[in-house]
Design a protein around this motif. Structure first.
Motif, PDB file in Angstrom:
ATOM      1  N   ALA A  31       0.930  -1.102  -0.172  1.00 20.01           N
ATOM      2  CA  ALA A  31      -0.076  -0.005  -0.090  1.00 20.01           C
ATOM      3  C   ALA A  31       1.038   1.291  -0.114  1.00 20.01           C
ATOM      4  CB  ALA A  31      -0.914   0.015   1.140  1.00 20.01           C
ATOM      5  N   ARG A  32       0.326   2.338  -0.767  1.00 21.55           N
ATOM      6  CA  ARG A  32       1.357   3.419  -0.651  1.00 21.55           C
ATOM      7  C   ARG A  32       0.406   4.755  -0.766  1.00 21.55           C
ATOM      8  NH1 ARG A  32       2.658   7.333  -4.309  1.00 21.55           N
ATOM      9  NH2 ARG A  32       1.469   6.285  -5.907  1.00 21.55           N
ATOM     10  N   VAL A  33       0.984   5.994   0.039  1.00 25.25           N
ATOM     11  CA  VAL A  33       0.178   7.240  -0.352  1.00 25.25           C
ATOM     12  C   VAL A  33       1.669   8.038  -0.704  1.00 25.25           C
ATOM     13  CG1 VAL A  33      -1.655   6.903   1.140  1.00 25.25           C
ATOM     14  CG2 VAL A  33       0.699   7.810   2.290  1.00 25.25           C
ATOM     15  N   SER A  34       1.202   9.308  -1.451  1.00 22.29           N
ATOM     16  CA  SER A  34       2.375   9.992  -2.038  1.00 22.29           C
ATOM     17  C   SER A  34       3.043  10.956  -0.717  1.00 22.29           C
ATOM     18  CB  SER A  34       1.691  10.913  -3.103  1.00 22.29           C
ATOM     19  OG  SER A  34       1.366   9.908  -4.145  1.00 22.29           O
ATOM     20  N   SER A  35       2.290  11.403   0.146  1.00 19.02           N
ATOM     21  CA  SER A  35       2.801  12.364   1.161  1.00 19.02           C
ATOM     22  C   SER A  35       2.350  12.316   2.490  1.00 19.02           C
ATOM     23  CB  SER A  35       2.312  13.674   0.764  1.00 19.02           C
ATOM     24  OG  SER A  35       0.905  13.791   0.788  1.00 19.02           O
ATOM     25  N   LYS A  36       3.019  12.782   3.369  1.00 19.19           N
ATOM     26  CA  LYS A  36       2.809  12.834   4.779  1.00 19.19           C
ATOM     27  C   LYS A  36       1.565  13.350   5.140  1.00 19.19           C
ATOM     28  CE  LYS A  36       6.650  11.200   6.889  1.00 19.19           C
ATOM     29  NZ  LYS A  36       6.580  10.030   7.662  1.00 19.19           N
ATOM     30  N   GLU A  37       1.021  14.278   4.356  1.00 19.18           N
ATOM     31  CA  GLU A  37      -0.496  15.093   4.394  1.00 19.18           C
ATOM     32  C   GLU A  37      -1.552  13.943   4.330  1.00 19.18           C
ATOM     33  OE1 GLU A  37       2.411  16.371   2.791  1.00 19.18           O
ATOM     34  OE2 GLU A  37       2.540  18.170   4.240  1.00 19.18           O
ATOM     35  N   GLN A  38      -1.166  13.257   3.101  1.00 20.90           N
ATOM     36  CA  GLN A  38      -2.195  12.135   2.782  1.00 20.90           C
ATOM     37  C   GLN A  38      -2.367  10.997   4.026  1.00 20.90           C
ATOM     38  OE1 GLN A  38      -1.953  10.355  -0.856  1.00 20.90           O
ATOM     39  NE2 GLN A  38      -2.002  12.240  -2.023  1.00 20.90           N
ATOM     40  N   GLU A  39      -1.020  10.945   4.519  1.00 17.92           N
ATOM     41  CA  GLU A  39      -1.038  10.025   5.719  1.00 17.92           C
ATOM     42  C   GLU A  39      -1.709  10.331   7.088  1.00 17.92           C
ATOM     43  OE1 GLU A  39       2.332   7.765   8.654  1.00 17.92           O
ATOM     44  OE2 GLU A  39       2.648   9.515   7.753  1.00 17.92           O
ATOM     45  N   ARG A  40      -1.774  11.710   7.214  1.00 18.61           N
ATOM     46  CA  ARG A  40      -2.340  12.392   8.354  1.00 18.61           C
ATOM     47  C   ARG A  40      -3.736  12.331   8.102  1.00 18.61           C
ATOM     48  NH1 ARG A  40       2.536  15.513   8.520  1.00 18.61           N
ATOM     49  NH2 ARG A  40       1.431  17.107   7.159  1.00 18.61           N
ATOM     50  N   GLU A  41      -4.301  12.581   6.945  1.00 18.27           N
ATOM     51  CA  GLU A  41      -5.657  12.457   6.763  1.00 18.27           C
ATOM     52  C   GLU A  41      -6.258  11.185   6.958  1.00 18.27           C
ATOM     53  OE1 GLU A  41      -6.556  12.755   2.649  1.00 18.27           O
ATOM     54  OE2 GLU A  41      -5.997  15.029   2.483  1.00 18.27           O
ATOM     55  N   GLY A  42      -5.577  10.058   7.134  1.00 22.22           N
ATOM     56  CA  GLY A  42      -6.034   8.917   8.079  1.00 22.22           C
ATOM     57  C   GLY A  42      -7.086   8.032   7.149  1.00 22.22           C
ATOM     58  N   PHE A  43      -7.079   8.283   5.935  1.00 23.33           N
ATOM     59  CA  PHE A  43      -8.148   7.574   5.123  1.00 23.33           C
ATOM     60  C   PHE A  43      -7.346   6.579   3.994  1.00 23.33           C
ATOM     61  CE2 PHE A  43     -10.109  11.577   6.161  1.00 23.33           C
ATOM     62  CZ  PHE A  43     -11.390  11.144   6.916  1.00 23.33           C
ATOM     63  N   SER A  44      -6.272   6.805   3.429  1.00 27.54           N
ATOM     64  CA  SER A  44      -5.664   6.172   2.003  1.00 27.54           C
ATOM     65  C   SER A  44      -5.140   4.800   2.651  1.00 27.54           C
ATOM     66  CB  SER A  44      -4.946   7.058   1.295  1.00 27.54           C
ATOM     67  OG  SER A  44      -4.630   6.375   0.073  1.00 27.54           O
ATOM     68  N   ILE A  45      -4.136   4.885   3.459  1.00 19.97           N
ATOM     69  CA  ILE A  45      -3.549   3.657   3.916  1.00 19.97           C
ATOM     70  C   ILE A  45      -4.570   2.364   4.487  1.00 19.97           C
ATOM     71  CG2 ILE A  45      -1.693   2.548   5.264  1.00 19.97           C
ATOM     72  CD1 ILE A  45      -0.564   3.418   2.702  1.00 19.97           C
ATOM     73  N   PRO A  46      -5.198   3.193   5.396  1.00 16.90           N
ATOM     74  CA  PRO A  46      -6.274   2.110   6.233  1.00 16.90           C
ATOM     75  C   PRO A  46      -7.312   1.435   5.062  1.00 16.90           C
ATOM     76  CG  PRO A  46      -6.124   4.009   7.572  1.00 16.90           C
ATOM     77  CD  PRO A  46      -5.204   4.308   6.249  1.00 16.90           C
ATOM     78  N   ALA A  47      -7.765   2.401   4.209  1.00 15.09           N
ATOM     79  CA  ALA A  47      -8.776   2.033   3.256  1.00 15.09           C
ATOM     80  C   ALA A  47      -7.936   0.779   2.366  1.00 15.09           C
ATOM     81  CB  ALA A  47      -9.102   3.188   2.481  1.00 15.09           C
ATOM     82  N   GLN A  48      -6.849   1.279   1.759  1.00 14.12           N
ATOM     83  CA  GLN A  48      -6.275   0.340   0.949  1.00 14.12           C
ATOM     84  C   GLN A  48      -5.802  -1.129   1.429  1.00 14.12           C
ATOM     85  OE1 GLN A  48      -2.614   1.796  -1.435  1.00 14.12           O
ATOM     86  NE2 GLN A  48      -3.134   3.874  -0.766  1.00 14.12           N
ATOM     87  N   LEU A  49      -5.290  -1.076   2.710  1.00 19.60           N
ATOM     88  CA  LEU A  49      -5.122  -2.283   3.612  1.00 19.60           C
ATOM     89  C   LEU A  49      -6.372  -3.022   3.959  1.00 19.60           C
ATOM     90  CD1 LEU A  49      -2.430  -1.205   6.163  1.00 19.60           C
ATOM     91  CD2 LEU A  49      -1.858  -2.549   4.144  1.00 19.60           C
ATOM     92  N   GLU A  50      -7.690  -2.457   4.276  1.00 18.18           N
ATOM     93  CA  GLU A  50      -8.697  -3.171   4.564  1.00 18.18           C
ATOM     94  C   GLU A  50      -9.318  -3.893   3.349  1.00 18.18           C
ATOM     95  OE1 GLU A  50     -11.462  -5.153   6.131  1.00 18.18           O
ATOM     96  OE2 GLU A  50     -10.060  -4.102   7.150  1.00 18.18           O
ATOM     97  N   LEU A  51      -9.172  -3.112   2.012  1.00 19.76           N
ATOM     98  CA  LEU A  51      -9.649  -3.573   0.878  1.00 19.76           C
ATOM     99  C   LEU A  51      -8.655  -4.942   0.345  1.00 19.76           C
ATOM    100  CD1 LEU A  51     -11.113  -3.578  -1.831  1.00 19.76           C
ATOM    101  CD2 LEU A  51      -9.152  -2.049  -2.798  1.00 19.76           C
ATOM    102  N   LEU A  52      -7.212  -4.684   0.437  1.00 19.97           N
ATOM    103  CA  LEU A  52      -6.486  -5.872   0.126  1.00 19.97           C
ATOM    104  C   LEU A  52      -6.384  -7.133   1.100  1.00 19.97           C
ATOM    105  CD1 LEU A  52      -3.400  -3.731  -0.672  1.00 19.97           C
ATOM    106  CD2 LEU A  52      -5.147  -4.650  -2.143  1.00 19.97           C
ATOM    107  N   ARG A  53      -6.664  -7.123   2.455  1.00 19.11           N
ATOM    108  CA  ARG A  53      -7.048  -8.095   3.359  1.00 19.11           C
ATOM    109  C   ARG A  53      -8.300  -8.890   2.877  1.00 19.11           C
ATOM    110  NH1 ARG A  53      -5.587  -4.059   8.394  1.00 19.11           N
ATOM    111  NH2 ARG A  53      -3.354  -4.040   8.208  1.00 19.11           N
ATOM    112  N   SER A  54      -9.367  -8.024   2.929  1.00 17.68           N
ATOM    113  CA  SER A  54     -10.775  -8.485   2.447  1.00 17.68           C
ATOM    114  C   SER A  54     -10.469  -9.407   1.213  1.00 17.68           C
ATOM    115  CB  SER A  54     -11.848  -7.432   2.199  1.00 17.68           C
ATOM    116  OG  SER A  54     -13.153  -8.029   1.927  1.00 17.68           O
TER     117      SER A  54
END
Length: 514
Positions: free
Chosen positions: A5-28
């Motif tokens: 899983a990947r996001v492009s910046s620290k700002e996207q990480e701090r939003e708290g949506f992209s990485i958790p959403a990717q991991l949940e989709l892939l685990r499912s």
């Protein structure tokens, strides 16, 4: 298998949506497919260039895996890579990749058409990265128009935070030295070489470094010290503090121009590849020379004519340039199919994205209306404060979640495929017509697409500017896949599908169902 899983910046990480959403989709997805997850790898950095930490660790893990793990789960193409180097690295080891949101599985056994389509997707992802760079350029251009220097401060200035948190430039400790250099050269008593030597003798430095002729020339040519600055080929009036008067700056330019005209060597004839090719033996430039008033030969300018590279006829070099440019040509049938299938698919995907954003907006509006309604209920005493706090907390959490999903969908929207298809079509046409063009048109096209070219032992080696280099690599990978699958180049158009059908569509449809 492993997850990436990947996001492009620290700002996207701090939003708290992209990485958790990717991991949940892939685990499912892994649970649905009965897969065992051995490791999860995450990167928080851009994929437009190579060298990502998590990506490198993942490749090292897969190469050394004791149990033969060769499978990667990733959300979609641009999460895995946006540059052709990483694409080649993954393809080289023959991993099986599940692009979950795209409903596609890519493996060494995939059809040539699937490999080609994936190569196009990588090119699209690279094009999107370049589009982000263009947006940054627009912001810098707007800054320049407002009179603020939009880049790192030149010698004699330093960057500071100005009004409204906008960066500007102010004089630095080197400013007095810059002023002395302009005043001295404006007298006309010094050449660049003599003035640079005088500055070194007096211990003058720029940013802590001794002054040399080339550095001095660059400083004296900069317009910014007179109150204006050049940006992207346009001159703007700056709002920064001036170090030298406009009259002094103009006097210095006139002196520099006069010296340049005195030392200028006239070029009797404009040869097609002069200034474009370097010697593979010594790195010096190859220049053209007319022999017998008819034939053009190129030779190396290095080592006083003692370079090992022999003279080369212009026709031989031209033929190899034409061969190299053929790597940028997409077959007409493929271009037609890209227009009919891929572009239409992209339009449909953009429409689906817009509909999903509208659906989320409607849900968000309903949640906000509920918040207003229970607030009125609390004011009227129809519900208790405790009940209001509990319901309001739930609704605010839903509201934030919906806003995050909308922002993520807008932020991940790729650049239109049509732009890249148009670029490929224009490049293909120009490369096909290269040999028929006059000298100035050949030069113009090569300066547009060529990053570097070397000539060694009668062979031309070229590297193109992006995105042309990415297009060349994509074509080369597709050609390799055709040959591995026994498809002749003349048959490339025969395997194009009328409609691109991805694997695992049933699961993808279930995963996307609201």
């Amino acid at each position: 298998m492993v997850i990436y899983a990947r996001v492009s910046s620290k700002e996207q990480e701090r939003e708290g949506f992209s990485i958790p959403a990717q991991l949940e989709l892939l685990r499912s997805y892994a649970r649905t497919q009965g897969m065992v997850i051995l490791r999860e790898f995450v990167d928080i950095e851009s994929a437009s260039v190579g060298g990502r930490t998590g990506f490198g660790e993942m490749l090292a893990f897969l190469k050394k895996s004791q149990n033969g793990c060769r499978t990667i789960l990733v959300e979609k193409t641009d999460r895995l890579y946006r540059n052709i180097r990483d694409y080649v690295a993954v393809d080289e080891y023959g991993f099986t990749i599940h692009f979950v949101k795209e409903g596609c599985i890519l493996s060494p056994d995939s059809r040539s058409s699937e490999q080609f389509i994936h190569g196009i997707k990588v090119l699209m992802a690279r094009n999107y990265s370049r589009n982000l760079g263009e947006e940054t350029h627009k912001g810098m251009l707007q800054k320049a128009r407002s009179g603020l220097y939009p880049s790192c401060a030149p010698a004699g200035y330093r960057n500071v935070e100005g009004p409204d948190n906008k960066r500007t430039i102010v004089p630095s400790s080197d400013a007095p030295t810059i002023i002395r250099l302009f005043d001295a050269f404006a007298t006309g008593q010094y050449s660049l070489k003599v003035l640079a030597a005088k500055a070194r003798a007096e211990g003058l430095t720029i940013r802590g470094r001794r002054l040399h002729k080339s550095t001095l020339h660059q400083i004296l040519r900069k317009r910014i010290y007179s109150g204006e600055f050049d940006w992207d080929g346009v001159t703007y009036a700056g709002t920064h503090e001036v170090l030298v008067s406009r009259e002094t700056w103009q006097t210095v330019q006139a002196l520099l121009n006069r010296r340049a005209e005195t030392n200028q060597h006239r070029i009797k004839r404009d040869f097609a590849f002069t200034g474009l090719v370097s010697c593979g033996h010594c790195g010096c430039s190859l220049v053209g020379e007319l022999k017998k008033q008819r034939y053009v030969y190129y030779h190396c300018t290095g080592h006083r004519g003692k370079c090992a590279e022999p003279y080369t006829r212009e026709e031989a070099m031209q033929d190899q340039f034409a061969t190299s440019l053929r790597a940028l040509v997409i077959p007409p049938g493929v271009l037609n199919w890209l227009h009919e299938a891929v572009v239409d698919s992209d339009v449909n995907e953009q429409g689906a994205r817009e509909r999903e954003v509208k659906r989320l907006q409607d849900q968000h509006r309903r949640v906000e209306n509920k918040l207003e309604a229970i607030y009125e209920d609390r004011l009227e005493g129809r519900i208790t404060t405790e009940l209001y706090d509990r319901k309001a907390g739930d609704l605010r959490a839903q509201s934030l979640d919906l806003l995050g999903r909308m922002n993520e969908m807008r932020g991940n929207a790729p650049a239109p495929v049509q732009d890249a298809v148009d670029l490929m079509e224009l490049t293909s046409r120009a490369a096909d017509l290269f040999l028929m063009q006059p000298t100035h048109e050949k030069q113009r096209f090569l300066r547009l697409v060529l990053k570097m070219a070397t000539w060694q032992d009668g062979r031309l080696c070229t590297e193109f500017e992006d995105p042309f280099e990415s297009l060349k690599r994509s074509n080369q990978l597709s050609k390799t896949k055709h040959q591995e699958n026994g498809i002749a180049i003349a048959q490339i158009e025969d395997w194009l599908p009328e409609r691109y059908i991805t694997r695992n569509r049933n699961w993808h449809a279930r995963a996307e169902r609201p």
